[in-house]
Design a protein around this motif. Structure first.
Motif, PDB file in Angstrom:
ATOM      1  N   ALA A 145     -69.913  63.556  30.060  1.00  0.00           N
ATOM      2  CA  ALA A 145     -70.177  64.674  30.968  1.00  0.00           C
ATOM      3  C   ALA A 145     -70.026  64.281  32.434  1.00  0.00           C
ATOM      4  CB  ALA A 145     -71.589  65.214  30.730  1.00  0.00           C
ATOM      5  N   GLY A 146     -69.574  63.059  32.704  1.00  0.00           N
ATOM      6  CA  GLY A 146     -69.337  62.658  34.086  1.00  0.00           C
ATOM      7  C   GLY A 146     -70.585  62.116  34.755  1.00  0.00           C
ATOM      8  N   CYS A 147     -70.597  62.188  36.094  1.00  0.00           N
ATOM      9  CA  CYS A 147     -71.678  61.570  36.858  1.00  0.00           C
ATOM     10  C   CYS A 147     -73.051  62.154  36.533  1.00  0.00           C
ATOM     11  CB  CYS A 147     -71.399  61.716  38.358  1.00  0.00           C
ATOM     12  SG  CYS A 147     -70.340  60.409  39.034  1.00  0.00           S
ATOM     13  N   ALA A 148     -73.113  63.439  36.293  1.00  0.00           N
ATOM     14  CA  ALA A 148     -74.406  64.042  35.973  1.00  0.00           C
ATOM     15  C   ALA A 148     -74.964  63.442  34.691  1.00  0.00           C
ATOM     16  CB  ALA A 148     -74.266  65.554  35.839  1.00  0.00           C
ATOM     17  N   GLY A 149     -74.115  63.313  33.689  1.00  0.00           N
ATOM     18  CA  GLY A 149     -74.561  62.736  32.433  1.00  0.00           C
ATOM     19  C   GLY A 149     -74.957  61.280  32.580  1.00  0.00           C
ATOM     20  N   ILE A 150     -74.176  60.505  33.329  1.00  0.00           N
ATOM     21  CA  ILE A 150     -74.492  59.094  33.547  1.00  0.00           C
ATOM     22  C   ILE A 150     -75.813  58.961  34.296  1.00  0.00           C
ATOM     23  CG2 ILE A 150     -73.753  57.018  34.795  1.00  0.00           C
ATOM     24  CD1 ILE A 150     -70.849  57.855  34.114  1.00  0.00           C
ATOM     25  N   THR A 151     -76.046  59.848  35.265  1.00  0.00           N
ATOM     26  CA  THR A 151     -77.320  59.835  35.983  1.00  0.00           C
ATOM     27  C   THR A 151     -78.476  60.025  35.013  1.00  0.00           C
ATOM     28  OG1 THR A 151     -76.343  60.655  38.040  1.00  0.00           O
ATOM     29  CG2 THR A 151     -78.707  61.009  37.731  1.00  0.00           C
ATOM     30  N   GLY A 152     -78.348  60.986  34.093  1.00  0.00           N
ATOM     31  CA  GLY A 152     -79.400  61.208  33.107  1.00  0.00           C
ATOM     32  C   GLY A 152     -79.610  60.006  32.202  1.00  0.00           C
ATOM     33  N   GLN A 153     -78.495  59.398  31.747  1.00  0.00           N
ATOM     34  CA  GLN A 153     -78.608  58.203  30.915  1.00  0.00           C
ATOM     35  C   GLN A 153     -79.359  57.089  31.639  1.00  0.00           C
ATOM     36  OE1 GLN A 153     -74.298  57.757  30.252  1.00  0.00           O
ATOM     37  NE2 GLN A 153     -74.702  57.757  28.053  1.00  0.00           N
ATOM     38  N   TRP A 154     -78.971  56.869  32.910  1.00  0.00           N
ATOM     39  CA  TRP A 154     -79.548  55.726  33.626  1.00  0.00           C
ATOM     40  C   TRP A 154     -80.976  55.985  34.074  1.00  0.00           C
ATOM     41  CZ3 TRP A 154     -78.151  51.278  32.558  1.00  0.00           C
ATOM     42  CH2 TRP A 154     -78.514  50.181  33.329  1.00  0.00           C
ATOM     43  N   GLN A 155     -81.307  57.239  34.366  1.00  0.00           N
ATOM     44  CA  GLN A 155     -82.697  57.554  34.673  1.00  0.00           C
ATOM     45  C   GLN A 155     -83.600  57.201  33.495  1.00  0.00           C
ATOM     46  OE1 GLN A 155     -82.950  61.659  35.877  1.00  0.00           O
ATOM     47  NE2 GLN A 155     -82.183  61.265  37.945  1.00  0.00           N
ATOM     48  N   ALA A 156     -83.112  57.460  32.280  1.00  0.00           N
ATOM     49  CA  ALA A 156     -83.907  57.150  31.091  1.00  0.00           C
ATOM     50  C   ALA A 156     -84.115  55.648  30.952  1.00  0.00           C
ATOM     51  CB  ALA A 156     -83.215  57.714  29.851  1.00  0.00           C
ATOM     52  N   LEU A 157     -83.038  54.867  31.081  1.00  0.00           N
ATOM     53  CA  LEU A 157     -83.176  53.425  30.928  1.00  0.00           C
ATOM     54  C   LEU A 157     -84.016  52.822  32.048  1.00  0.00           C
ATOM     55  CD1 LEU A 157     -79.860  51.911  29.552  1.00  0.00           C
ATOM     56  CD2 LEU A 157     -81.764  52.983  28.371  1.00  0.00           C
ATOM     57  N   THR A 158     -83.840  53.347  33.266  1.00  0.00           N
ATOM     58  CA  THR A 158     -84.633  52.854  34.390  1.00  0.00           C
ATOM     59  C   THR A 158     -86.120  53.078  34.149  1.00  0.00           C
ATOM     60  OG1 THR A 158     -82.826  53.222  35.959  1.00  0.00           O
ATOM     61  CG2 THR A 158     -85.041  53.094  36.864  1.00  0.00           C
ATOM     62  N   ALA A 159     -86.468  54.266  33.636  1.00  0.00           N
ATOM     63  CA  ALA A 159     -87.882  54.573  33.371  1.00  0.00           C
ATOM     64  C   ALA A 159     -88.455  53.623  32.323  1.00  0.00           C
ATOM     65  CB  ALA A 159     -88.023  56.025  32.913  1.00  0.00           C
ATOM     66  N   LEU A 160     -87.679  53.334  31.292  1.00  0.00           N
ATOM     67  CA  LEU A 160     -88.140  52.417  30.250  1.00  0.00           C
ATOM     68  C   LEU A 160     -88.317  51.002  30.800  1.00  0.00           C
ATOM     69  CD1 LEU A 160     -85.830  53.695  27.385  1.00  0.00           C
ATOM     70  CD2 LEU A 160     -88.318  53.963  27.499  1.00  0.00           C
ATOM     71  N   TYR A 161     -87.413  50.598  31.670  1.00  0.00           N
ATOM     72  CA  TYR A 161     -87.498  49.260  32.264  1.00  0.00           C
ATOM     73  C   TYR A 161     -88.727  49.143  33.166  1.00  0.00           C
ATOM     74  CZ  TYR A 161     -86.199  45.162  35.034  1.00  0.00           C
ATOM     75  OH  TYR A 161     -86.182  43.948  35.678  1.00  0.00           O
ATOM     76  N   ARG A 162     -88.936  50.150  34.005  1.00  0.00           N
ATOM     77  CA  ARG A 162     -90.087  50.113  34.908  1.00  0.00           C
ATOM     78  C   ARG A 162     -91.401  50.124  34.132  1.00  0.00           C
ATOM     79  NH1 ARG A 162     -88.287  50.880  40.043  1.00  0.00           N
ATOM     80  NH2 ARG A 162     -86.332  52.015  40.322  1.00  0.00           N
ATOM     81  N   ALA A 163     -91.389  50.756  32.950  1.00  0.00           N
ATOM     82  CA  ALA A 163     -92.606  50.823  32.137  1.00  0.00           C
ATOM     83  C   ALA A 163     -92.810  49.568  31.301  1.00  0.00           C
ATOM     84  CB  ALA A 163     -92.548  52.048  31.228  1.00  0.00           C
ATOM     85  N   GLY A 164     -91.893  48.611  31.382  1.00  0.00           N
ATOM     86  CA  GLY A 164     -92.033  47.374  30.632  1.00  0.00           C
ATOM     87  C   GLY A 164     -91.674  47.489  29.168  1.00  0.00           C
ATOM     88  N   LYS A 165     -90.998  48.576  28.780  1.00  0.00           N
ATOM     89  CA  LYS A 165     -90.599  48.744  27.386  1.00  0.00           C
ATOM     90  C   LYS A 165     -89.429  47.839  27.019  1.00  0.00           C
ATOM     91  CE  LYS A 165     -93.526  52.139  26.690  1.00  0.00           C
ATOM     92  NZ  LYS A 165     -94.709  51.953  25.804  1.00  0.00           N
ATOM     93  N   VAL A 166     -88.611  47.495  28.002  1.00  0.00           N
ATOM     94  CA  VAL A 166     -87.483  46.584  27.804  1.00  0.00           C
ATOM     95  C   VAL A 166     -87.456  45.611  28.969  1.00  0.00           C
ATOM     96  CG1 VAL A 166     -86.077  48.195  26.464  1.00  0.00           C
ATOM     97  CG2 VAL A 166     -85.884  48.179  28.950  1.00  0.00           C
ATOM     98  N   CYS A 181     -70.985  56.045  39.735  1.00  0.00           N
ATOM     99  CA  CYS A 181     -71.925  57.117  39.378  1.00  0.00           C
ATOM    100  C   CYS A 181     -73.320  56.542  39.166  1.00  0.00           C
ATOM    101  CB  CYS A 181     -71.472  57.814  38.097  1.00  0.00           C
ATOM    102  SG  CYS A 181     -69.973  58.800  38.252  1.00  0.00           S
ATOM    103  N   LEU A 182     -73.380  55.432  38.465  1.00  0.00           N
ATOM    104  CA  LEU A 182     -74.672  54.820  38.149  1.00  0.00           C
ATOM    105  C   LEU A 182     -75.414  54.412  39.421  1.00  0.00           C
ATOM    106  CD1 LEU A 182     -75.272  52.209  35.381  1.00  0.00           C
ATOM    107  CD2 LEU A 182     -76.031  51.749  37.697  1.00  0.00           C
ATOM    108  N   PHE A 183     -74.715  53.793  40.347  1.00  0.00           N
ATOM    109  CA  PHE A 183     -75.377  53.333  41.558  1.00  0.00           C
ATOM    110  C   PHE A 183     -75.729  54.479  42.503  1.00  0.00           C
ATOM    111  CE2 PHE A 183     -73.307  49.156  40.558  1.00  0.00           C
ATOM    112  CZ  PHE A 183     -74.499  48.483  40.348  1.00  0.00           C
ATOM    113  N   SER A 184     -75.148  55.640  42.257  1.00  0.00           N
ATOM    114  CA  SER A 184     -75.480  56.813  43.062  1.00  0.00           C
ATOM    115  C   SER A 184     -76.589  57.635  42.425  1.00  0.00           C
ATOM    116  CB  SER A 184     -74.234  57.698  43.239  1.00  0.00           C
ATOM    117  OG  SER A 184     -73.200  56.985  43.885  1.00  0.00           O
ATOM    118  N   ALA A 185     -77.028  57.243  41.222  1.00  0.00           N
ATOM    119  CA  ALA A 185     -78.043  58.012  40.501  1.00  0.00           C
ATOM    120  C   ALA A 185     -79.341  58.044  41.287  1.00  0.00           C
ATOM    121  CB  ALA A 185     -78.278  57.399  39.122  1.00  0.00           C
ATOM    122  N   GLU A 186     -79.989  59.184  41.226  1.00  0.00           N
ATOM    123  CA  GLU A 186     -81.270  59.344  41.905  1.00  0.00           C
ATOM    124  C   GLU A 186     -82.358  59.534  40.860  1.00  0.00           C
ATOM    125  OE1 GLU A 186     -81.018  62.558  44.599  1.00  0.00           O
ATOM    126  OE2 GLU A 186     -79.541  61.614  45.909  1.00  0.00           O
TER     127      GLU A 186
END
Length: 641
Positions: A145-166, A181-186
């Motif tokens: 889905a392009g940058c929007a989709g990549i942003t959603g994917q990376w927001q999920a992984l970032t949240a898991l990382y910050r929570a210490g799940k991975v 796209c990933l580095f531009s994710a908010e």
């Protein structure tokens, strides 16, 4: 580094206290951008039966592997077997290992959809590979889905990382645009966490990955298919270099990758090969040897030439299509374009298509002809044949790649209402309504090649079909399903199928979009039913390339049309002798007068000889026989029924 990259790395390092994988860096390891220490050599499973996955993982631990990379693409049963092998090993503890899981959400559609699907996939990995936090969680592919989709994917992984799940997060198959796209994710919680690794296809002769770009972002590149799916294991140049070091060709190929500052994910079911793969340290290739391999083009180029020389199926005398002729400059509404022909009125084309379907109907369909051809003589026919003919012609008038397909190929491999003896349903109507509005279909230029369309379909189809039932899970591979689940509607309903089912679904999706495709396979490796069977897909790319083959992505992710050797089964171990391969056809007169007709043998219904077959045995023996051995010497027993 770039100021943005420096800030990202600094933010990531602040989170390194979450990591408890305490190891000291050695020549066998690399320190990631968050401070975590990762082994340079990983063991990865393939799409193997669960028993094979368990045994191979156990052998890898015995050989000294301490990085187990377990991809969601090898499916639930294999991943569970890998985790069981880790738990059962008598000497290796879970705390001694670097364990990675993956999430495949490439088919997600929006930012929110991608975020929720990635979180769901991640929690599934935690259930399979846990309970301890994973050392790494990787995205198998960027969202289509392009940058929007990549942003959603990376927001999920970032949240898991910050929570210490991975303990680290990574990506795979991310080119420059996707990384941007990933580095531009908010997202919430501060700066974007950079991926620690990017897994890419990388091997001798296939080194086009931008290593500098990844290095500038502090990203370690990990090579998959490091032996070119086995072809490099018997390469003469690598073997010659290896003899000077007392090493094998495979070891030279893997050592080359390590000396390019790229880490390796390798796979094998052989104890000997795993031990060789683990023995990559304490020796090195010389500068001259590295320089020679830098410019060495692997045998795949010669294989590609062989492929093109033999790929085009022989046509009956006097019936060859006018390949390469231009389409009519423009066809007015209500007409259908054909290469080398005048525009044909739509009604006449529909009548001709319905007549062709009836004349070539599978013989076992005759008792149910009324269901297929309901009031066939009427222009208002509502049977499956009417919808089939109408939508097949609609694809020709809508898509430029479909309009370029010659009439004979259209009739034989786009128009048919079925591949073999799967349940008869109006799948084309369902797939047309499901696929044509997809953003990735609408984004395809009208001038796209058949190959680019086929690749896009294989990348995006499975998530799109999975979403039809509201599960938000891509269609997956599950062995031993045929003939329980192998028509496309059953595959969608259950959410899985074995190789026959996912292959038929891929063929049907391609045909819906006007691409000539057919089912291909062997009923028995080496002619021995106990050795298993397999099915895959052939796609007609153009008049020069002819028919090329690939697996449906759930059964063989990461494969290409250009390299026959990147299929797990395309090697001497499977085609060394006695293996017969057939492609399923529809046209009753496919072979023409005076040629020996044959049938497509269905491993689940061997007495049924009602499907016309094209004998492709010589072609696969030539192409796959040139691919060398396999990374694991064992012949994979693969039963689909």
């Amino acid at each position: 580094p770039h100021p943005m990259t420096a800030r990202l790395l600094a933010a990531s390092l602040l989170l390194s206290s979450l990591n408890t994988f305490a190891k000291v860096a050695t020549p066998q390891t690399v320190t990631l951008n968050n401070g975590l220490v990762m082994p340079k050599l990983a063991f990865a499973a393939n799409v193997w039966p669960a028993a094979t996955c368990r045994n191979a993982t156990h052998l890898a631990l015995d050989a000294g592997f301490r990085f187990v990379w377990s991809s969601a693409l090898v499916h639930l049963e294999c991943q569970r077997a890998q985790r069981e092998a880790i738990s059962e090993h008598p000497t290796v503890r879970r705390a001694d290992l670097f364990l990675a899981g993956t999430v495949d959400t490439q088919g997600c559609a929006t930012l929110d959809d991608c975020r929720s699907a990635t979180l769901a996939g991640a929690h599934a990995q935690f259930r399979i590979l846990g309970p301890e936090p994973l050392e790494m969680l990787m995205l198998d592919y960027p969202s289509s889905a392009g940058c929007a989709g990549i942003t959603g994917q990376w927001q999920a992984l970032t949240a898991l990382y910050r929570a210490g799940k991975v303990r680290s997060v990574a990506v795979s198959n991310f080119a420059a645009a996707q990384l941007s796209c990933l580095f531009s994710a908010e997202g919430e919680g501060g700066a974007v966490v950079p991926p620690v690794a990017n897994q890419m296809r990388f091997y001798v002769g296939h080194t086009g990955v931008d290593l500098g770009l990844n290095a500038r972002h502090g990203i370690v590149v990990q090579a998959y298919s490091p032996l070119g799916n086995g072809a490099l294991a018997s390469d003469p140049l690598l073997a010659a270099i290896g003899r000077a070091h007392g090493k094998s060709a495979a070891q030279v190929a893997l050592r080359y990758i390590l000396q390019k500052n790229v880490t390796v994910a390798t796979q094998s079911t052989s104890q000997v090969h795993l031990a060789e793969d683990a023995a990559l340290f304490g020796w090195s290739l010389g500068a001259a040897e590295m320089a020679r391999l830098d410019v060495y083009h692997r045998r795949v180029e010669r294989l590609d030439a062989l492929h093109e020389a033999t790929a085009r199926e022989e046509e009956p005398a006097g019936e060859e299509e006018p390949a390469g002729e231009a389409l009519p400059p423009s066809c007015p509404p209500g007409t259908v374009p054909w290469p080398g022909e005048a525009c044909e009125p739509l009604r006449r084309a529909e009548a001709s298509a319905r007549a062709f379907l009836r004349a070539n109907m599978f013989p076992f369909d005759a008792p149910n002809a009324a269901t297929l051809f309901d009031d066939f003589s009427a222009s208002t026919s509502s049977g499956v044949a009417q919808a089939t003919a109408s939508l097949a012609l609609s694809a020709r008038t809508r898509f430029g790649w479909a309009a370029s397909v010659p009439r004979r190929l259209f009739e034989g491999y786009v128009l048919p209402y079925a591949s073999v003896n799967e349940a008869r349903t109006d799948w084309r109507q369902l797939l047309w309504e499901a696929l044509t509005p997809q953003p990735w279909v609408e984004a395809l230029p009208n001038t796209s090649s058949v190959e680019s369309v086929a690749v896009a379909v294989n990348r995006n189809l499975w998530g799109a079909l999975g979403n039809l039932t509201g599960r938000r899970e891509a269609i997956r591979f599950k062995s031993d399903q045929t003939p329980l689940v192998y028509d496309p509607l059953s595959t969608i309903l259950f959410g899985y199928a074995s190789c026959t089912g996912v292959s038929i679904a891929y063929v049907d999706a391609l045909r819906t979009l006007g691409v000539p495709a057919r089912l291909a396979g062997t009923p028995a490796w080496h002619g021995k039913p106990e050795a298993g069977n397999h099915n895959w897909v052939e796609v007609w790319l153009n008049a020069t390339a002819g028919w090329r083959f690939i697996e449906a992505a759930p059964a063989g992710a990461g494969e290409t049309f250009s390299d026959p050797c990147d299929k797990w089964f395309c090697n001497k171990a499977h085609f060394g002798g006695g293996t017969r391969v057939f492609a399923a056809a529809f046209r009753r007169e496919e072979y023409g007068e005076g040629r020996a007709a044959t049938h497509y043998p269905m491993a689940w219904d061997l007495d049924n000889k009602g499907v016309v077959g094209v004998d492709r045995s010589e072609y696969y023996a030539s192409v796959c026989g040139a691919c060398g051995g396999v990374e694991g010497a064992a012949l994979y027993v693969f039963r689909d029924y």
